[in-house]
Scaffold this active site. Structure first.
Site, PDB file in Angstrom:
ATOM      1  CG  ASP A  85      -0.247  -0.333   2.528  1.00 54.14           C
ATOM      2  OD1 ASP A  85       1.002  -0.339   2.554  1.00 54.14           O
ATOM      3  OD2 ASP A  85      -0.930  -0.570   3.519  1.00 54.14           O
ATOM      4  CG  HIS A 105      -5.786  -1.833   9.088  1.00 55.53           C
ATOM      5  ND1 HIS A 105      -5.922  -0.822  10.002  1.00 55.53           N
ATOM      6  CD2 HIS A 105      -4.494  -1.750   8.663  1.00 55.53           C
ATOM      7  CE1 HIS A 105      -4.778  -0.173  10.125  1.00 55.53           C
ATOM      8  NE2 HIS A 105      -3.887  -0.720   9.325  1.00 55.53           N
ATOM      9  CD  GLU A 162      -8.757   1.307   8.034  1.00 55.76           C
ATOM     10  OE1 GLU A 162      -8.811   0.454   8.936  1.00 55.76           O
ATOM     11  OE2 GLU A 162      -8.165   2.393   8.177  1.00 55.76           O
ATOM     12  CG  ASN A 187      -8.893  -1.163  12.322  1.00 53.10           C
ATOM     13  OD1 ASN A 187      -7.927  -1.748  11.845  1.00 53.10           O
ATOM     14  ND2 ASN A 187      -9.416  -0.087  11.765  1.00 53.10           N
TER      15      ASN A 187
HETATM   16  C1  GLP Z   1      -0.476   0.735   8.672  1.00 59.32           C
HETATM   17  C2  GLP Z   1      -0.086  -0.125   7.469  1.00 59.32           C
HETATM   18  C3  GLP Z   1      -0.256  -1.594   7.743  1.00 59.32           C
HETATM   19  C4  GLP Z   1       0.364  -1.933   9.083  1.00 59.32           C
HETATM   20  C5  GLP Z   1      -0.347  -1.200  10.181  1.00 59.32           C
HETATM   21  C6  GLP Z   1       0.218  -1.484  11.574  1.00 59.32           C
HETATM   22  O1  GLP Z   1      -1.780   1.159   8.687  1.00 59.32           O
HETATM   23  N1  GLP Z   1      -0.811   0.210   6.284  1.00 59.32           N
HETATM   24  O2  GLP Z   1       0.342  -2.345   6.693  1.00 59.32           O
HETATM   25  O3  GLP Z   1       0.291  -3.318   9.315  1.00 59.32           O
HETATM   26  O4  GLP Z   1      -0.223   0.182   9.947  1.00 59.32           O
HETATM   27  O5  GLP Z   1       1.346  -0.704  11.795  1.00 59.32           O
HETATM   28  P1  GLP Z   1       2.431  -0.980  12.895  1.00 59.32           P
HETATM   29  O6  GLP Z   1       3.208  -2.162  12.408  1.00 59.32           O
HETATM   30  O7  GLP Z   1       3.262   0.257  12.940  1.00 59.32           O
HETATM   31  O8  GLP Z   1       1.714  -1.268  14.163  1.00 59.32           O
END
Ligand code: GLP
Length: 236
Positions: free
Chosen positions: A62, A130, A135, A128
């Site tokens: 993404d 995702h 989402e 949440n």
């Molecule tokens: C973002 C990314 C996800 C990631 C998530 C959790 O929203 N798009 O790919 O898994 O955050 O992030 P973190 O690993 O910093 O907790």
């Protein structure tokens, strides 16, 4: 799902690295990559290793929509800082969040995924549930698409920006169906604020309310979590 419980993200990074090394040894050529703080220790282990990706393809999940080209908050920048500068790939794909026509960009990205089937996909998980930027509510058959970020995700990602209002409100993300096409999926999670999402992903019903639960329908998923992220599981 194969669940590996580790002490912390450093140990988790070592376990995650092993899956990359095994995949390479077994002839994997295409790696699905993720951003966020979670995969960083795996990337650090890869950087320390002698693994060579100059013959491999990477495809990222993404990208934010609308950030300036030189933004140090873009996922493109993140990937260079945390992996590509040290371990370049033959070709690295990320969705172009600055494309004028995001629908065309999404179609183009789906074609890239089609042409380069992912052997190993690394994922983090949002609080949440995702994955990528899919989402809650995202259909299981979704492909690459423009996403409206939820307030929970905006709040969680605000720590990387100077002001909350600087966090982009949109992103472009591989869909759930795109992720499910990967031959092997590695999902990592560390810390107590991921415990509910991990419980739902592993033990809850498969529901669009918790996008990561769709992974229960994939037959080759490895979950690497620390004790805090595992704390709400009934069967450990
Ligand atoms: C973002 C990314 C996800 C990631 C998530 C959790 O929203 N798009 O790919 O898994 O955050 O992030 P973190 O690993 O910093 O907790």
């Amino acid at each position: 799902m194969k669940v590996i419980i580790v002490k912390d993200n450093v140990e988790g990074g070592k376990e995650g690295y092993k899956l990359f090394a095994d995949a390479k040894k077994n002839g994997a050529t295409t790696f699905g990559l993720a951003t966020g703080s979670t995969p960083i220790t795996t990337y650090q282990e890869i950087i320390k290793s002698d693994l060579d990706f100059t013959d491999s393809i990477s495809i990222n999940l993404d990208e934010y929509v609308g950030l300036p080209e030189d933004s140090d908050q873009s996922y493109d920048y993140f990937m260079h800082e945390n992996l590509f500068n040290a371990k370049p790939f033959k070709h690295s794909y990320l969705p172009n969040g600055r494309a004028a026509d995001l629908e065309a960009e999404a179609k183009h990205y789906d074609q890239i995924i089609e042409d380069n089937p992912v052997d190993l996909q690394i994922l983090g998980i949002g609080r949440n549930g995702h994955i990528g930027f899919n989402e809650p509510g995202t259909p299981a058959d979704s492909t690459t698409h423009k996403v409206s970020l939820t307030q929970s995700t905006i709040d969680a990602n605000a720590r990387f920006f100077e002001h909350e209002e600087d966090v982009p409100r949109y992103a472009i993300s591989m869909g759930l169906a795109s992720i499910m096409k990967s031959k092997h999926i590695l999902i990592e999670a560390y810390g107590e604020d991921k415990a509910n999402a991990i419980k739902g992903m592993i033990e809850g019903p498969v529901t669009t309310d918790l996008p990561a639960s769709v992974l229960q329908n994939h037959d080759n998923v490895t979950v690497i979590i620390d004790e805090a992220a595992a704390s709400k599981l009934s069967n450990k």
